[in-house]
Design an enzyme around this catalytic site. Structure first.
Site, PDB file in Angstrom:
ATOM      1  N   ASP A 159      -2.531 -58.031  71.024  1.00 45.15           N
ATOM      2  CA  ASP A 159      -1.338 -57.439  70.926  1.00 45.15           C
ATOM      3  C   ASP A 159      -0.256 -58.119  71.497  1.00 45.15           C
ATOM      4  O   ASP A 159       0.864 -58.407  70.900  1.00 45.15           O
ATOM      5  CB  ASP A 159      -1.241 -55.918  71.143  1.00 45.15           C
ATOM      6  CG  ASP A 159      -2.511 -55.139  70.527  1.00 45.15           C
ATOM      7  OD1 ASP A 159      -2.509 -55.050  69.068  1.00 45.15           O
ATOM      8  OD2 ASP A 159      -3.231 -54.476  71.142  1.00 45.15           O
ATOM      9  N   HIS A 187      -4.448 -49.415  72.126  1.00 45.11           N
ATOM     10  CA  HIS A 187      -4.391 -50.518  71.301  1.00 45.11           C
ATOM     11  C   HIS A 187      -4.505 -49.606  69.939  1.00 45.11           C
ATOM     12  O   HIS A 187      -5.641 -49.577  69.187  1.00 45.11           O
ATOM     13  CB  HIS A 187      -5.945 -51.017  71.198  1.00 45.11           C
ATOM     14  CG  HIS A 187      -6.151 -52.145  70.142  1.00 45.11           C
ATOM     15  ND1 HIS A 187      -5.223 -53.171  69.920  1.00 45.11           N
ATOM     16  CD2 HIS A 187      -6.955 -52.116  69.272  1.00 45.11           C
ATOM     17  CE1 HIS A 187      -5.942 -53.769  68.713  1.00 45.11           C
ATOM     18  NE2 HIS A 187      -6.859 -53.216  68.462  1.00 45.11           N
TER      19      HIS A 187
HETATM   20  P1  NDP Z   1     -15.528 -57.477  63.234  1.00 46.75           P
HETATM   21  O1  NDP Z   1     -16.484 -58.438  64.101  1.00 46.75           O
HETATM   22  O2  NDP Z   1     -14.558 -58.216  62.379  1.00 46.75           O
HETATM   23  O3  NDP Z   1     -15.063 -56.377  64.272  1.00 46.75           O
HETATM   24  C1  NDP Z   1     -15.766 -55.920  65.317  1.00 46.75           C
HETATM   25  C2  NDP Z   1     -15.106 -54.846  65.871  1.00 46.75           C
HETATM   26  O4  NDP Z   1     -13.882 -55.346  66.822  1.00 46.75           O
HETATM   27  C3  NDP Z   1     -14.549 -53.663  65.105  1.00 46.75           C
HETATM   28  O5  NDP Z   1     -14.582 -52.398  65.677  1.00 46.75           O
HETATM   29  C4  NDP Z   1     -12.943 -54.020  64.905  1.00 46.75           C
HETATM   30  O6  NDP Z   1     -12.137 -52.941  64.726  1.00 46.75           O
HETATM   31  C5  NDP Z   1     -12.779 -54.653  66.240  1.00 46.75           C
HETATM   32  N1  NDP Z   1     -11.626 -55.208  66.371  1.00 46.75           N
HETATM   33  C6  NDP Z   1     -10.664 -55.239  67.612  1.00 46.75           C
HETATM   34  N2  NDP Z   1      -9.597 -55.828  67.367  1.00 46.75           N
HETATM   35  C7  NDP Z   1      -9.485 -56.469  66.294  1.00 46.75           C
HETATM   36  C8  NDP Z   1      -8.629 -57.209  65.595  1.00 46.75           C
HETATM   37  N3  NDP Z   1      -7.576 -57.709  66.130  1.00 46.75           N
HETATM   38  N4  NDP Z   1      -9.128 -57.530  64.394  1.00 46.75           N
HETATM   39  C9  NDP Z   1     -10.362 -57.312  63.788  1.00 46.75           C
HETATM   40  N5  NDP Z   1     -11.121 -56.637  64.379  1.00 46.75           N
HETATM   41  C10 NDP Z   1     -10.788 -55.931  65.517  1.00 46.75           C
HETATM   42  O7  NDP Z   1     -16.667 -56.682  62.324  1.00 46.75           O
HETATM   43  P2  NDP Z   1     -17.894 -57.126  61.603  1.00 46.75           P
HETATM   44  O8  NDP Z   1     -18.020 -55.949  60.711  1.00 46.75           O
HETATM   45  O9  NDP Z   1     -17.739 -58.449  60.883  1.00 46.75           O
HETATM   46  O10 NDP Z   1     -18.992 -57.207  62.716  1.00 46.75           O
HETATM   47  C11 NDP Z   1     -19.519 -56.111  63.255  1.00 46.75           C
HETATM   48  C12 NDP Z   1     -20.813 -56.370  63.725  1.00 46.75           C
HETATM   49  O11 NDP Z   1     -20.844 -55.437  64.624  1.00 46.75           O
HETATM   50  C13 NDP Z   1     -21.846 -56.190  62.416  1.00 46.75           C
HETATM   51  O12 NDP Z   1     -22.676 -57.297  62.555  1.00 46.75           O
HETATM   52  C14 NDP Z   1     -22.553 -55.086  62.947  1.00 46.75           C
HETATM   53  O13 NDP Z   1     -24.005 -55.060  62.830  1.00 46.75           O
HETATM   54  C15 NDP Z   1     -22.482 -55.044  64.569  1.00 46.75           C
HETATM   55  N6  NDP Z   1     -22.623 -53.755  65.208  1.00 46.75           N
HETATM   56  C16 NDP Z   1     -23.504 -53.698  66.320  1.00 46.75           C
HETATM   57  C17 NDP Z   1     -23.774 -52.989  67.324  1.00 46.75           C
HETATM   58  C18 NDP Z   1     -24.535 -53.150  68.382  1.00 46.75           C
HETATM   59  O14 NDP Z   1     -24.926 -54.372  68.952  1.00 46.75           O
HETATM   60  N7  NDP Z   1     -25.122 -52.037  69.010  1.00 46.75           N
HETATM   61  C19 NDP Z   1     -23.139 -51.517  66.721  1.00 46.75           C
HETATM   62  C20 NDP Z   1     -22.426 -51.558  65.542  1.00 46.75           C
HETATM   63  C21 NDP Z   1     -22.195 -52.519  64.919  1.00 46.75           C
HETATM   64  P3  NDP Z   1     -11.714 -52.453  63.297  1.00 46.75           P
HETATM   65  O15 NDP Z   1     -12.845 -52.079  62.589  1.00 46.75           O
HETATM   66  O16 NDP Z   1     -10.920 -51.357  63.559  1.00 46.75           O
HETATM   67  O17 NDP Z   1     -10.848 -53.683  62.611  1.00 46.75           O
END
Ligand code: NDP
Length: 328
Positions: A159, A187
């Site tokens: 931000d 945020h």
């Molecule tokens: P991203 O890598 O795009 O995003 C991950 C997280 O970052 C989301 O919560 C997202 O929030 C957040 N975020 C924060 N700031 C930003 C920003 N400026 N722009 C975009 N995102 C932001 O998500 P993916 O779905 O590609 O990947 C998530 C991964 O996490 C998957 O591979 C999944 O399997 C994994 N996962 C792992 C867990 C674990 O290790 N225990 C638990 C849950 C998921 P928002 O959705 O609000 O954009």
């Protein structure tokens, strides 16, 4: 040679993870003299994708990358962790109530907090990126009673970076001409990017803009809604810029902020500026010796006060909601 620093990244197979890991491994997170060992946490179905990313990391032959571990067990992922980037989170999906979202994230950040408490290194520093980042950080922190609370932070640096670039465009300057532009609060769409304490070439930024309507009706909403604008344009959420901000946040935390400047981070409130003790809110912060400290003693005019109060009220609501769900 120095002992490698253990860096744990959760959600490592996601979009942000893909933009982040190569920069960490190339030395941009901690500096060119610090070897790193990556510890990747993923949910079981995403382990294979994480292995694919690890293959590409191998293929970069990064001199500073001393190894990669991949696991779906937080107890393994946080074992010996010095830095933890909590990226994986449960995104809000259509029709999902806020309570459901917080509950799903409680199921992720509570066990991760417990695993950090039990297994991380004594100098562990945690940055939460996964949304709702401030409250996810609070959940993890409250389950790590043996870790100093100030080691848990939430990311508002993206931000801040967005605010820098919007202000630079408006004034026809470069981001290098701007200082002390910080984000307050959550945020979320209620965040408050503060131009009243920011400087442009040594001049007050709000005065340099001299357009209160632009500040209130264009600048603040543009910064706050930039994530949605990126999704609209790209067809996917911001990933490289989020990873870049995570790098900035940790680099400055560990290496210190520049003299005469400050940055933004979600940190545990000590009651400063009337922000209730214990909630994780963004403030202007400086770092030296590896600690982020809230900048004290800034005067807040009525406009800033009202904006900060509104964002903090939202954080208090989120805290009360996770408390009533038994997550903290
Ligand atoms: P991203 O890598 O795009 O995003 C991950 C997280 O970052 C989301 O919560 C997202 O929030 C957040 N975020 C924060 N700031 C930003 C920003 N400026 N722009 C975009 N995102 C932001 O998500 P993916 O779905 O590609 O990947 C998530 C991964 O996490 C998957 O591979 C999944 O399997 C994994 N996962 C792992 C867990 C674990 O290790 N225990 C638990 C849950 C998921 P928002 O959705 O609000 O954009």
């Amino acid at each position: 040679t120095r002992t490698p620093v253990n860096v744990t990244v959760t959600g490592a197979a996601g979009q942000i993870g893909y933009a982040l890991l190569f920069r960490i491994a190339s030395g941009q997170l901690l500096g060119q003299d610090t070897p790193v060992r990556l510890k990747l946490l993923e949910i079981t179905p995403a382990l294979k994708a994480a292995e694919g990313t690890a293959m590409e990391l191998d293929d970069c032959a990064f001199p500073l990358l001393s190894g990669i571990d991949i696991t779906d067990d937080p107890n393994v992922a946080f074992d010996g962790a010095n830095i933890a980037l909590l990226v994986g989170a449960r995104p809000r999906t259509k029709g999902m109530e806020r309570g459901d979202l917080l509950e799903a994230n409680g199921g992720i950040f509570k066990p991760q907090g417990e695993a950090i408490n039990a297994h991380a290194a004594d100098d562990i520093r945690v940055l939460v990126v996964g949304n709702p980042a401030n409250t996810n950080a609070l959940i993890a922190q409250s389950h790590a009673p043996d870790v100093p609370a100030e080691r848990f932070t939430a990311m508002t640096r993206l931000d801040q970076n967005r605010a820098y670039s919007q202000l630079a465009k408006k004034l026809g300057v470069t981001v290098n001409d701007i200082k002390k532009l910080a984000i307050w609060g959550n945020h979320s769409a209620t965040q408050y990017p503060d131009l009243f304490h920011a400087e442009v070439n040594g001049k007050n930024a709000a005065e340099a803009v001299s357009d209160q309507a632009w500040l209130a009706d264009t600048f603040i909403p543009t910064v706050a809604k930039r994530g949605a604008a990126i999704i609209e344009a790209r067809g996917a959420s911001s990933a490289a810029s989020a990873a870049n901000a995570a790098i900035d946040h940790v680099y400055d935390w560990v290496n210190g902020t520049a003299e005469g400047d400050w940055v933004s981070a979600g940190v545990v409130s000590d009651g400063s500026y009337g922000v209730p003790d214990g909630i994780i809110s963004s403030f202007p912060v400086t770092s030296s010796g590896g600690n982020y400290e809230i900048v004290k003693g800034l005067d807040l005019d009525e406009f800033s006060r009202a904006k900060i109060d509104a964002s903090v009220a939202e954080l208090v609501e989120e805290r009360d909601a996770v408390k009533s769900l038994g997550l903290i």
